[in-house]
Design an enzyme around this catalytic site. Sequence first.
Site, PDB file in Angstrom:
ATOM      1  N   GLU A 159      39.156  39.102  45.297  1.00 47.04           N
ATOM      2  CA  GLU A 159      37.999  38.209  45.374  1.00 47.04           C
ATOM      3  C   GLU A 159      36.816  38.913  46.028  1.00 47.04           C
ATOM      4  OE1 GLU A 159      37.813  35.509  43.841  1.00 47.04           O
ATOM      5  OE2 GLU A 159      39.905  35.007  43.439  1.00 47.04           O
ATOM      6  N   HIS A 216      44.015  36.910  44.968  1.00 47.30           N
ATOM      7  CA  HIS A 216      44.621  35.790  44.242  1.00 47.30           C
ATOM      8  C   HIS A 216      45.640  36.354  43.253  1.00 47.30           C
ATOM      9  CE1 HIS A 216      41.924  32.037  44.780  1.00 47.30           C
ATOM     10  NE2 HIS A 216      43.168  31.690  45.021  1.00 47.30           N
ATOM     11  N   ARG A 276      40.229  19.605  44.181  1.00 46.10           N
ATOM     12  CA  ARG A 276      40.671  18.908  42.964  1.00 46.10           C
ATOM     13  C   ARG A 276      41.943  18.111  43.246  1.00 46.10           C
ATOM     14  NH1 ARG A 276      44.134  20.679  39.321  1.00 46.10           N
ATOM     15  NH2 ARG A 276      44.195  22.723  40.317  1.00 46.10           N
ATOM     16  N   CYS A 303      42.101  28.423  49.483  1.00 42.54           N
ATOM     17  CA  CYS A 303      41.979  29.903  49.454  1.00 42.54           C
ATOM     18  C   CYS A 303      40.537  30.322  49.697  1.00 42.54           C
ATOM     19  CB  CYS A 303      42.497  30.457  48.129  1.00 42.54           C
ATOM     20  SG  CYS A 303      44.293  30.370  48.028  1.00 42.54           S
TER      21      CYS A 303
HETATM   22  N1  PCA Z   1      46.392  28.810  46.491  1.00 41.49           N
HETATM   23  C1  PCA Z   1      45.434  27.761  46.731  1.00 41.49           C
HETATM   24  C2  PCA Z   1      45.597  27.387  48.186  1.00 41.49           C
HETATM   25  C3  PCA Z   1      46.894  27.996  48.612  1.00 41.49           C
HETATM   26  C4  PCA Z   1      47.251  28.924  47.528  1.00 41.49           C
HETATM   27  O1  PCA Z   1      48.197  29.708  47.542  1.00 41.49           O
HETATM   28  C5  PCA Z   1      44.001  28.126  46.331  1.00 41.49           C
HETATM   29  O2  PCA Z   1      43.820  28.945  45.405  1.00 41.49           O
HETATM   30  O3  PCA Z   1      43.064  27.604  46.906  1.00 41.49           O
END
Ligand code: PCA
Length: 213
Positions: free
Chosen positions: A78, A165, A88, A141
């Site tokens: 990111e 991610h 959401r 996240c």
């Molecule tokens: N993914 C979520 C929150 C915790 C996770 O592992 C997100 O992409 O916000």
Amino acid sequence: MKALVTGFDPFGGDEVNPSSLAVSKLKKRIAGIAVHTVELPTSYAKSAGVLRAAIDKVRPDIVLCVGQAGGRSELCLERIGINVQDARIRDNDGKQPIDKPVVKEGPAAYFATLPIKACVAALRKAGLPAAVSNTAGTFVCNHILYSLMDIAQDHPAAFRGGFLHIPYVPEQVARLGAAPSMAVEDIVRGIEIILEVSAERTVDIQTVEGRIS
Ligand code: PCA
């Protein structure tokens, strides 16, 4: 050199979160880097406090937070965390903030300070699908990436930080149905590569990773 790597607990009714699965499998030492790990709750209210406490304790040089992005097919470094909470679904405290800031009167956004393009290049060279992502969404996240870089602004121990991610793992897709997945071993290898590259270089490379949409 010390690194702190975080994963999240399962959320949204799922039984596992591949981020904490992968983080729990990391070796304690990777290419001379002492690796510390912690699991963060998927909670707007609690996650940043747990992260800050771990940073205070470990005093890392590098922090990499990892989270699940179900539906994505690549390891996504990111670029940016934005000052928005817009959920959401409910978080693990049953909270669903809409259009709230992460930090009241904080800047609109913070950039990650890990060499994201160099990491993407190294991941691809190792045969792992990877990409620079320009949005971490608006759920927990993104909240933690923004909070991480906000903590970095005035923390007494300087550190660089970023967010990864990751896709679902195959066992989730076996339950949930058609979606991309990545073996947990590949995710672990990807995290190792990101730590190695981030320890090696403070300045990123200039490569074409821009997107039109
Ligand atoms: N993914 C979520 C929150 C915790 C996770 O592992 C997100 O992409 O916000």
